[in-house]
Design an enzyme around this catalytic site. Structure first.
Site, mmCIF file in Angstrom:
data_model
loop_
_atom_site.group_PDB
_atom_site.id
_atom_site.type_symbol
_atom_site.label_atom_id
_atom_site.label_comp_id
_atom_site.label_asym_id
_atom_site.label_seq_id
_atom_site.Cartn_x
_atom_site.Cartn_y
_atom_site.Cartn_z
ATOM 1 N N GLU A 63 4.463 -17.662 -19.808
ATOM 2 C CA GLU A 63 4.324 -18.214 -18.469
ATOM 3 C C GLU A 63 4.772 -19.673 -18.443
ATOM 4 O O GLU A 63 4.331 -20.474 -19.259
ATOM 5 C CB GLU A 63 2.846 -18.115 -18.060
ATOM 6 C CG GLU A 63 2.604 -17.963 -16.587
ATOM 7 C CD GLU A 63 1.110 -17.768 -16.286
ATOM 8 O OE1 GLU A 63 0.785 -17.490 -15.147
ATOM 9 O OE2 GLU A 63 0.286 -17.915 -17.216
ATOM 10 N N GLU B 187 1.511 -17.185 -23.027
ATOM 11 C CA GLU B 187 2.676 -17.632 -23.801
ATOM 12 C C GLU B 187 4.009 -17.247 -23.145
ATOM 13 O O GLU B 187 5.048 -17.770 -23.533
ATOM 14 C CB GLU B 187 2.605 -17.132 -25.250
ATOM 15 C CG GLU B 187 2.588 -15.632 -25.362
ATOM 16 C CD GLU B 187 2.650 -15.139 -26.798
ATOM 17 O OE1 GLU B 187 2.450 -15.953 -27.704
ATOM 18 O OE2 GLU B 187 2.915 -13.944 -26.983
ATOM 19 N N PRO C 37 0.800 -1.238 0.000
ATOM 20 C CA PRO C 37 0.000 0.000 0.000
ATOM 21 C C PRO C 37 0.827 1.280 0.000
ATOM 22 O O PRO C 37 0.301 2.345 -0.293
ATOM 23 C CB PRO C 37 -0.836 -0.118 1.277
ATOM 24 C CG PRO C 37 -0.105 -1.082 2.148
ATOM 25 C CD PRO C 37 0.574 -2.035 1.211
ATOM 26 N N GLY C 38 2.133 1.178 0.293
ATOM 27 C CA GLY C 38 2.969 2.373 0.289
ATOM 28 C C GLY C 38 3.247 2.910 -1.105
ATOM 29 O O GLY C 38 3.416 4.120 -1.285
#
Lengths: 185, 185
Positions: free
Chosen positions: A143, A141, A115-116
């Site tokens: 992955e 393709e 969240p920073g």
């Protein structure tokens, strides 16, 4: 109670428009009236799937993560497509990455990862009633993953060995540990 | 087992050199010999502190997060300074953000927050033996927080209400839930 902590946007510049992320630089007015700059990564959001077989095995994927220059073992996960329901993405990613489909998907929780500096949110689902797909679905393709099935004890050991090393997977494994501990009481 | 998943860097370009993060674009060779691009955010790493008082209260901070355009309630946390030991950063951030110091800091775990696009790692510590500082330490000049003390039940409720909404804090609260559940057995 919340307004006095707010940072107002004075100016906003898009520095990078990417395939996965965009980068913005914002000038903000701080609660004390001074100004500062915020670097903000925009991300489409993601889903992650804690998939547990009838035998209590967890389905994990080993994959190379370029930012870390190493492989880590994670629960199946993927980015939200525009307009896609997280539950739909979750089932698709489970099927593509592991070759299993699920009868039920239950939302466990959702959390922001960093969240920073980023707005990435991960929607975490529990997948049960698993069965192997007759026809495998294609991975993206770019992955490449290795599928593993491990017991909860083995998953905890992978965390201690830092082969499991990311927040969503650590949370998911601890979730199962808590579920077990509460069941045994 | 790991090498065949590796993505080799063919070219690397720094797109942005920031205050908190840097952005790189890398051309990579995939395991199948094809090429792709990876957008990578470099971050100095961070610490987070699960601080629990003698009475079992958790010390949390409410703060505005510009990427989310809202306040969320988190465990105290902060970025690593160059060359700084995570344990040292953890004590400093605890003192600056909450006004408490700790007798003991114990490493719980560490995890990458967004391994798909960033190298940010969070080192999580348990802080015990807390006592208020006689002299308050200054927050960073662009940092504004509201300190809260809550019971574990209240922390779980804050998560359900999505006022607690980030991975490290969700993990830390679940860690305490698991500890409690194992103690009661």
């Amino acid at each position: 109670m919340m307004e006095h902590l707010e940072e107002k946007t004075l100016a906003k510049k898009k520095l990078y428009d990417g395939k996965v992320i965009d980068l913005y630089l914002e000038d903000v007015e701080l609660p004390n009236g001074k100004t500062s700059k915020r670097e903000i990564v925009k991300h489409p959001g993601a889903v992650a799937v804690l998939a547990v077989t009838e035998e209590g095995k967890i389905i994990l994927v080993n994959q190379f993560r370029k930012p870390l220059e190493r492989t880590i073992v994670e629960i199946p996960a993927g980015k939200l497509e525009k307009g896609e329901e997280p539950e739909h993405t979750a089932l698709r990613e489970l099927e593509e990455e592991t070759g299993y489909t699920a009868e039920t998907l239950t939302k466990i929780t959702a959390f922001y990862t960093s969240p920073g500096f980023a707005d990435e949110i991960v929607h975490l689902f529990l997948a049960e009633g698993l069965s192997p797909l007759e026809e495998k679905r294609e991975l993206d393709e770019d992955e490449f993953v290795e599928v593993m099935q491990v017991t909860l004890d083995e998953a905890v050991k992978l965390t201690e060995e830092r082969r499991v090393y990311d927040a969503k997977t650590a949370y998911a494994i601890q979730y199962l540990q808590l579920k077990e501990a509460l069941k045994e009481k």
